[in-house]
Design an enzyme around this catalytic site. Structure first.
Site, PDB file in Angstrom:
ATOM      1  N   LYS A   1      72.586  -9.380  16.251  1.00 47.21           N
ATOM      2  CA  LYS A   1      71.341  -9.022  17.812  1.00 47.21           C
ATOM      3  C   LYS A   1      71.904  -8.856  18.944  1.00 47.21           C
ATOM      4  O   LYS A   1      73.239  -9.606  19.098  1.00 47.21           O
ATOM      5  CB  LYS A   1      69.999 -10.651  16.948  1.00 47.21           C
ATOM      6  CG  LYS A   1      69.543 -10.445  16.001  1.00 47.21           C
ATOM      7  CD  LYS A   1      69.054 -11.588  15.237  1.00 47.21           C
ATOM      8  CE  LYS A   1      67.792 -11.436  14.528  1.00 47.21           C
ATOM      9  NZ  LYS A   1      67.215 -12.525  14.436  1.00 47.21           N
TER      10      LYS A   1
ATOM     11  N   TYR B   1      59.519  -4.708  13.126  1.00 42.75           N
ATOM     12  CA  TYR B   1      59.077  -6.370  12.364  1.00 42.75           C
ATOM     13  C   TYR B   1      57.570  -6.345  11.956  1.00 42.75           C
ATOM     14  O   TYR B   1      56.650  -7.658  12.522  1.00 42.75           O
ATOM     15  CB  TYR B   1      59.405  -7.301  14.025  1.00 42.75           C
ATOM     16  CG  TYR B   1      61.103  -7.895  13.659  1.00 42.75           C
ATOM     17  CD1 TYR B   1      61.710  -8.548  13.028  1.00 42.75           C
ATOM     18  CD2 TYR B   1      61.334  -7.483  14.783  1.00 42.75           C
ATOM     19  CE1 TYR B   1      62.623  -9.341  12.652  1.00 42.75           C
ATOM     20  CE2 TYR B   1      63.437  -8.389  14.812  1.00 42.75           C
ATOM     21  CZ  TYR B   1      63.886  -8.376  13.803  1.00 42.75           C
ATOM     22  OH  TYR B   1      64.558  -8.589  13.805  1.00 42.75           O
TER      23      TYR B   1
ATOM     24  N   ARG C   1      72.637 -12.916   3.213  1.00 46.72           N
ATOM     25  CA  ARG C   1      71.361 -14.358   3.305  1.00 46.72           C
ATOM     26  C   ARG C   1      71.848 -15.991   2.748  1.00 46.72           C
ATOM     27  O   ARG C   1      72.469 -16.815   3.651  1.00 46.72           O
ATOM     28  CB  ARG C   1      70.419 -14.746   2.384  1.00 46.72           C
ATOM     29  CG  ARG C   1      69.498 -12.738   3.014  1.00 46.72           C
ATOM     30  CD  ARG C   1      68.232 -12.668   2.331  1.00 46.72           C
ATOM     31  NE  ARG C   1      66.855 -13.631   2.737  1.00 46.72           N
ATOM     32  CZ  ARG C   1      66.186 -13.730   3.752  1.00 46.72           C
ATOM     33  NH1 ARG C   1      66.076 -12.667   4.491  1.00 46.72           N
ATOM     34  NH2 ARG C   1      65.643 -14.184   4.433  1.00 46.72           N
TER      35      ARG C   1
ATOM     36  N   THR D   1      67.610 -19.510   9.126  1.00 49.55           N
ATOM     37  CA  THR D   1      66.948 -18.861   9.903  1.00 49.55           C
ATOM     38  C   THR D   1      67.469 -19.619  10.988  1.00 49.55           C
ATOM     39  O   THR D   1      68.307 -19.319  12.132  1.00 49.55           O
ATOM     40  CB  THR D   1      65.179 -18.422   9.311  1.00 49.55           C
ATOM     41  OG1 THR D   1      64.992 -17.819   8.843  1.00 49.55           O
ATOM     42  CG2 THR D   1      65.085 -18.138  10.994  1.00 49.55           C
TER      43      THR D   1
ATOM     44  N   ARG E   1      74.885 -18.067  11.013  1.00 48.47           N
ATOM     45  CA  ARG E   1      74.331 -19.026  12.103  1.00 48.47           C
ATOM     46  C   ARG E   1      74.370 -19.856  12.401  1.00 48.47           C
ATOM     47  O   ARG E   1      74.373 -21.265  13.552  1.00 48.47           O
ATOM     48  CB  ARG E   1      72.616 -18.268  11.135  1.00 48.47           C
ATOM     49  CG  ARG E   1      72.478 -17.379  11.401  1.00 48.47           C
ATOM     50  CD  ARG E   1      70.773 -16.935  10.526  1.00 48.47           C
ATOM     51  NE  ARG E   1      70.128 -15.998  10.463  1.00 48.47           N
ATOM     52  CZ  ARG E   1      69.521 -15.350  10.358  1.00 48.47           C
ATOM     53  NH1 ARG E   1      68.892 -16.307   9.513  1.00 48.47           N
ATOM     54  NH2 ARG E   1      68.495 -14.711  10.180  1.00 48.47           N
TER      55      ARG E   1
ATOM     56  N   ASN F   1      68.803 -15.930  16.963  1.00 48.28           N
ATOM     57  CA  ASN F   1      69.754 -16.618  15.639  1.00 48.28           C
ATOM     58  C   ASN F   1      71.082 -15.786  15.061  1.00 48.28           C
ATOM     59  O   ASN F   1      71.114 -15.404  14.026  1.00 48.28           O
ATOM     60  CB  ASN F   1      69.337 -16.910  14.558  1.00 48.28           C
ATOM     61  CG  ASN F   1      68.208 -15.523  13.513  1.00 48.28           C
ATOM     62  OD1 ASN F   1      68.128 -14.918  15.132  1.00 48.28           O
ATOM     63  ND2 ASN F   1      66.959 -16.560  12.676  1.00 48.28           N
TER      64      ASN F   1
ATOM     65  N   HIS G   1      70.047 -10.498  11.925  1.00 42.50           N
ATOM     66  CA  HIS G   1      69.674 -10.157  10.786  1.00 42.50           C
ATOM     67  C   HIS G   1      69.898  -9.690   9.461  1.00 42.50           C
ATOM     68  O   HIS G   1      70.760  -9.329   9.551  1.00 42.50           O
ATOM     69  CB  HIS G   1      68.066  -8.783  11.458  1.00 42.50           C
ATOM     70  CG  HIS G   1      67.134  -8.815  10.138  1.00 42.50           C
ATOM     71  ND1 HIS G   1      66.063  -9.437  10.234  1.00 42.50           N
ATOM     72  CD2 HIS G   1      67.447  -7.673   9.072  1.00 42.50           C
ATOM     73  CE1 HIS G   1      65.309  -8.586   9.344  1.00 42.50           C
ATOM     74  NE2 HIS G   1      66.544  -7.818   8.755  1.00 42.50           N
TER      75      HIS G   1
ATOM     76  N   GLU H   1      64.501  -0.515   5.746  1.00 40.49           N
ATOM     77  CA  GLU H   1      65.214  -1.203   6.472  1.00 40.49           C
ATOM     78  C   GLU H   1      66.681  -0.327   7.456  1.00 40.49           C
ATOM     79  O   GLU H   1      67.023   0.348   8.361  1.00 40.49           O
ATOM     80  CB  GLU H   1      65.307  -2.398   7.043  1.00 40.49           C
ATOM     81  CG  GLU H   1      64.310  -2.989   7.337  1.00 40.49           C
ATOM     82  CD  GLU H   1      64.765  -4.783   6.711  1.00 40.49           C
ATOM     83  OE1 GLU H   1      66.135  -5.698   6.855  1.00 40.49           O
ATOM     84  OE2 GLU H   1      63.539  -5.817   7.282  1.00 40.49           O
TER      85      GLU H   1
HETATM   86  P1  CMP Z   1      65.658 -12.680  10.984  1.00 40.87           P
HETATM   87  O1  CMP Z   1      65.697 -12.630  10.149  1.00 40.87           O
HETATM   88  O2  CMP Z   1      65.654 -11.189  11.886  1.00 40.87           O
HETATM   89  O3  CMP Z   1      62.998 -11.431  10.726  1.00 40.87           O
HETATM   90  C1  CMP Z   1      62.512 -12.103  11.000  1.00 40.87           C
HETATM   91  C2  CMP Z   1      62.456 -13.146  12.753  1.00 40.87           C
HETATM   92  O4  CMP Z   1      61.690 -13.908  12.843  1.00 40.87           O
HETATM   93  C3  CMP Z   1      63.317 -14.557  11.808  1.00 40.87           C
HETATM   94  O5  CMP Z   1      65.207 -13.340  11.667  1.00 40.87           O
HETATM   95  C4  CMP Z   1      63.734 -15.230  13.372  1.00 40.87           C
HETATM   96  O6  CMP Z   1      64.872 -14.218  14.513  1.00 40.87           O
HETATM   97  C5  CMP Z   1      62.546 -14.540  13.984  1.00 40.87           C
HETATM   98  N1  CMP Z   1      62.251 -16.664  14.282  1.00 40.87           N
HETATM   99  C6  CMP Z   1      61.372 -17.182  13.220  1.00 40.87           C
HETATM  100  N2  CMP Z   1      60.809 -17.914  13.127  1.00 40.87           N
HETATM  101  C7  CMP Z   1      60.400 -18.109  14.127  1.00 40.87           C
HETATM  102  C8  CMP Z   1      59.924 -18.985  16.045  1.00 40.87           C
HETATM  103  N3  CMP Z   1      59.824 -19.650  15.447  1.00 40.87           N
HETATM  104  N4  CMP Z   1      60.700 -18.939  17.040  1.00 40.87           N
HETATM  105  C9  CMP Z   1      61.111 -17.680  17.489  1.00 40.87           C
HETATM  106  N5  CMP Z   1      61.435 -16.855  16.637  1.00 40.87           N
HETATM  107  C10 CMP Z   1      61.634 -17.134  15.469  1.00 40.87           C
END
Ligand code: CMP
Length: 140
Positions: free
Chosen positions: A9, A49, A85, A91, A102, A112, A115, A126
């Protein structure tokens, strides 16, 4: 062998961690089958998304994912989706296990670092979102 999609990211690219993250993934046993650096526009990030459209963080997520270059890649391994994962961790980096991508490189739940696809079905979708059949070098 199966495949999954990872995206390094904008936060991790901007902080100079893309190479280290790529090495981490290769050291964990993944083979890189396709990779490039690109920058998403609002429409692309919004579509990627789409499942999160109704979440309160959707706007922030799209803004962040368009804020700078990203590095999407197709990774190959046995049980690639669950394996990736596990290697990237939770996350929220505060909850991510020691030694995960992470834990090492993410700043927050939003910023984070990486993805990963969450199912084989989404991985296929994807992968074709980012890579043409030609670029996938026979994957998928
Ligand atoms: P990702 O795996 O890219 O898929 C969905 C994304 O939403 C996740 O990683 C996070 O980066 C983002 N995300 C999830 N929860 C939150 C949150 N509370 N605030 C901001 N971003 C979020």
């Amino acid at each position: 062998m199966s495949h999954t999609l990872a995206i390094i990211k904008p936060d991790a690219v901007a902080s100079g961690h893309a190479g280290k993250i790529l090495a981490h993934l290769e050291d964990a046993g993944f083979t890189v089958r396709a990779l490039r650096m690109t920058r998403l526009d609002q429409t692309q990030a919004g579509a990627f998304y789409e499942v999160h459209r109704d979440r309160p963080f959707y706007g922030e997520l799209v803004e962040f994912m368009t804020s700078g270059p990203v590095v999407p890649m197709v990774l190959e391994a046995e049980n690639a989706v669950p394996k990736l994962r596990e290697v990237i961790g939770a996350t929220d980096p505060a909850e991510a296990a020691e030694g995960t991508v992470r834990k090492l490189y993410a700043e927050s739940k939003g910023r984070n670092a990486i993805h990963a696809s969450d199912s084989d079905e989404n991985a296929a979708q994807e992968i074709s979102f980012f890579f043409s059949r030609h670029e996938r070098l026979g994957v998928g």
